[in-house]
Design a protein around this motif. Structure first.
Motif, PDB file in Angstrom:
ATOM      1  N   VAL A 135      75.796  77.958   7.695  1.00 19.31           N
ATOM      2  CA  VAL A 135      76.677  76.953   8.276  1.00 19.31           C
ATOM      3  C   VAL A 135      76.809  75.814   7.274  1.00 19.31           C
ATOM      4  O   VAL A 135      75.805  75.286   6.791  1.00 19.31           O
ATOM      5  CB  VAL A 135      76.121  76.431   9.620  1.00 19.31           C
ATOM      6  N   LYS A 136      78.054  75.453   6.978  1.00 21.84           N
ATOM      7  CA  LYS A 136      78.314  74.401   5.995  1.00 21.84           C
ATOM      8  C   LYS A 136      77.552  73.123   6.358  1.00 21.84           C
ATOM      9  O   LYS A 136      77.639  72.620   7.476  1.00 21.84           O
ATOM     10  CB  LYS A 136      79.810  74.125   5.943  1.00 21.84           C
ATOM     11  N   GLY A 137      76.764  72.634   5.405  1.00 24.62           N
ATOM     12  CA  GLY A 137      76.008  71.406   5.579  1.00 24.62           C
ATOM     13  C   GLY A 137      74.746  71.536   6.422  1.00 24.62           C
ATOM     14  O   GLY A 137      74.019  70.580   6.605  1.00 24.62           O
ATOM     15  N   GLN A 138      74.475  72.749   6.958  1.00 25.73           N
ATOM     16  CA  GLN A 138      73.305  72.942   7.818  1.00 25.73           C
ATOM     17  C   GLN A 138      72.380  74.055   7.359  1.00 25.73           C
ATOM     18  O   GLN A 138      71.276  74.191   7.865  1.00 25.73           O
ATOM     19  CB  GLN A 138      73.749  73.203   9.255  1.00 25.73           C
ATOM     20  N   GLY A 139      72.825  74.887   6.444  1.00 26.09           N
ATOM     21  CA  GLY A 139      71.976  75.960   5.928  1.00 26.09           C
ATOM     22  C   GLY A 139      72.067  77.249   6.722  1.00 26.09           C
ATOM     23  O   GLY A 139      72.980  77.467   7.507  1.00 26.09           O
ATOM     24  N   GLU A 140      71.058  78.093   6.528  1.00 20.70           N
ATOM     25  CA  GLU A 140      71.035  79.431   7.107  1.00 20.70           C
ATOM     26  C   GLU A 140      70.562  79.415   8.561  1.00 20.70           C
ATOM     27  O   GLU A 140      69.657  78.668   8.923  1.00 20.70           O
ATOM     28  CB  GLU A 140      70.093  80.319   6.296  1.00 20.70           C
ATOM     29  N   ARG A 141      71.205  80.263   9.357  1.00 20.54           N
ATOM     30  CA  ARG A 141      70.809  80.472  10.750  1.00 20.54           C
ATOM     31  C   ARG A 141      70.796  81.967  11.014  1.00 20.54           C
ATOM     32  O   ARG A 141      71.745  82.668  10.693  1.00 20.54           O
ATOM     33  CB  ARG A 141      71.796  79.816  11.711  1.00 20.54           C
ATOM     34  N   ASP A 142      69.713  82.420  11.605  1.00 20.20           N
ATOM     35  CA  ASP A 142      69.577  83.831  11.957  1.00 20.20           C
ATOM     36  C   ASP A 142      69.243  83.922  13.435  1.00 20.20           C
ATOM     37  O   ASP A 142      68.560  83.056  13.977  1.00 20.20           O
ATOM     38  CB  ASP A 142      68.451  84.489  11.152  1.00 20.20           C
ATOM     39  N   GLY A 143      69.695  84.996  14.068  1.00 25.63           N
ATOM     40  CA  GLY A 143      69.373  85.157  15.473  1.00 25.63           C
ATOM     41  C   GLY A 143      70.008  86.390  16.078  1.00 25.63           C
ATOM     42  O   GLY A 143      70.552  87.244  15.373  1.00 25.63           O
ATOM     43  N   ILE A 144      69.944  86.444  17.403  1.00 24.52           N
ATOM     44  CA  ILE A 144      70.464  87.572  18.160  1.00 24.52           C
ATOM     45  C   ILE A 144      71.233  87.023  19.360  1.00 24.52           C
ATOM     46  O   ILE A 144      70.712  86.192  20.109  1.00 24.52           O
ATOM     47  CB  ILE A 144      69.320  88.467  18.676  1.00 24.52           C
ATOM     48  N   LEU A 145      72.456  87.477  19.505  1.00 28.11           N
ATOM     49  CA  LEU A 145      73.265  87.135  20.677  1.00 28.11           C
ATOM     50  C   LEU A 145      73.301  88.335  21.605  1.00 28.11           C
ATOM     51  O   LEU A 145      73.464  89.473  21.153  1.00 28.11           O
ATOM     52  CB  LEU A 145      74.695  86.795  20.279  1.00 28.11           C
ATOM     53  N   VAL A 146      73.171  88.080  22.886  1.00 28.46           N
ATOM     54  CA  VAL A 146      73.255  89.131  23.896  1.00 28.46           C
ATOM     55  C   VAL A 146      74.408  88.760  24.819  1.00 28.46           C
ATOM     56  O   VAL A 146      74.457  87.640  25.341  1.00 28.46           O
ATOM     57  CB  VAL A 146      71.939  89.243  24.700  1.00 28.46           C
ATOM     58  N   SER A 147      75.360  89.684  24.996  1.00 30.95           N
ATOM     59  CA  SER A 147      76.526  89.392  25.835  1.00 30.95           C
ATOM     60  C   SER A 147      76.893  90.601  26.683  1.00 30.95           C
ATOM     61  O   SER A 147      76.515  91.738  26.383  1.00 30.95           O
ATOM     62  CB  SER A 147      77.715  88.958  24.972  1.00 30.95           C
ATOM     63  N   ARG A 148      77.646  90.318  27.723  1.00 31.54           N
ATOM     64  CA  ARG A 148      78.143  91.378  28.603  1.00 31.54           C
ATOM     65  C   ARG A 148      79.496  90.933  29.127  1.00 31.54           C
ATOM     66  O   ARG A 148      79.628  89.824  29.636  1.00 31.54           O
ATOM     67  CB  ARG A 148      77.184  91.605  29.765  1.00 31.54           C
ATOM     68  N   GLY A 149      80.478  91.805  28.986  1.00 33.26           N
ATOM     69  CA  GLY A 149      81.812  91.485  29.477  1.00 33.26           C
ATOM     70  C   GLY A 149      82.398  90.237  28.850  1.00 33.26           C
ATOM     71  O   GLY A 149      83.100  89.487  29.513  1.00 33.26           O
ATOM     72  N   GLY A 150      82.073  89.974  27.571  1.00 36.69           N
ATOM     73  CA  GLY A 150      82.592  88.804  26.878  1.00 36.69           C
ATOM     74  C   GLY A 150      81.872  87.512  27.232  1.00 36.69           C
ATOM     75  O   GLY A 150      82.235  86.448  26.759  1.00 36.69           O
ATOM     76  N   ARG A 151      80.835  87.587  28.060  1.00 37.32           N
ATOM     77  CA  ARG A 151      80.077  86.407  28.473  1.00 37.32           C
ATOM     78  C   ARG A 151      78.707  86.422  27.815  1.00 37.32           C
ATOM     79  O   ARG A 151      77.979  87.406  27.903  1.00 37.32           O
ATOM     80  CB  ARG A 151      79.927  86.418  29.987  1.00 37.32           C
TER      81      ARG A 151
END
Length: 134
Positions: free
Chosen positions: A84-100
């Motif tokens: 992210v510009k000006g914030q550095g690296e971000r790693d993670g996992i997103l969990v979604s269902r039906g676009g939510r």
């Protein structure tokens, strides 16, 4: 070989590949849980990586990065590593269902192994749709 390993809330999420990972060969596996107590394993049965996972390069004016995605029924899991510009690296996992969005698990440290995405690109996994974090 660990491509992505993320400590989050006392649990570990890992994406591991065999050294021979390539188009329609080798193995790619995701595991989530505590040591000795796996809560989620994907794929459950042996499957070729290009049948079980997809990947994409994502970005806009404020960030750029890579994702690996898989689905379990209607639930979609997106592993990400972005800068992210000006914030550095971000790693993670997103969990979604039906676009939510159901959950976002942020990694406590950098999640990437050495040459991680290079190995995934060599595998030529299908393109994740949509090629975005959500």
């Amino acid at each position: 070989m660990a491509i992505f390993s993320c400590a989050t809330g006392g649990k570990i999420a890992s994406l591991c590949a065999s050294a021979d990972l390539g188009p329609s060969q080798g193995s790619l596996a995701y595991r989530f849980g505590r040591k000795g107590a796996i809560e989620l394993k994907h794929p459950e049965a042996r499957a070729l990586p290009d049948q079980a996972f997809s990947t994409a390069v994502i970005g806009d004016a404020g960030f750029a990065g890579d994702i690996v995605r898989f689905s379990r029924g209607e639930t979609r899991y997106t592993l990400y590593s972005i800068i992210v510009k000006g914030q550095g690296e971000r790693d993670g996992i997103l969990v979604s269902r039906g676009g939510r969005r159901l959950a976002e698990l942020k990694c406590e440290d950098s999640a990437l192994g050495a040459d991680a995405w290079k190995l995934l690109y060599r595998a030529k996994l299908p393109k994740a749709e949509p090629a975005s974090l959500d």
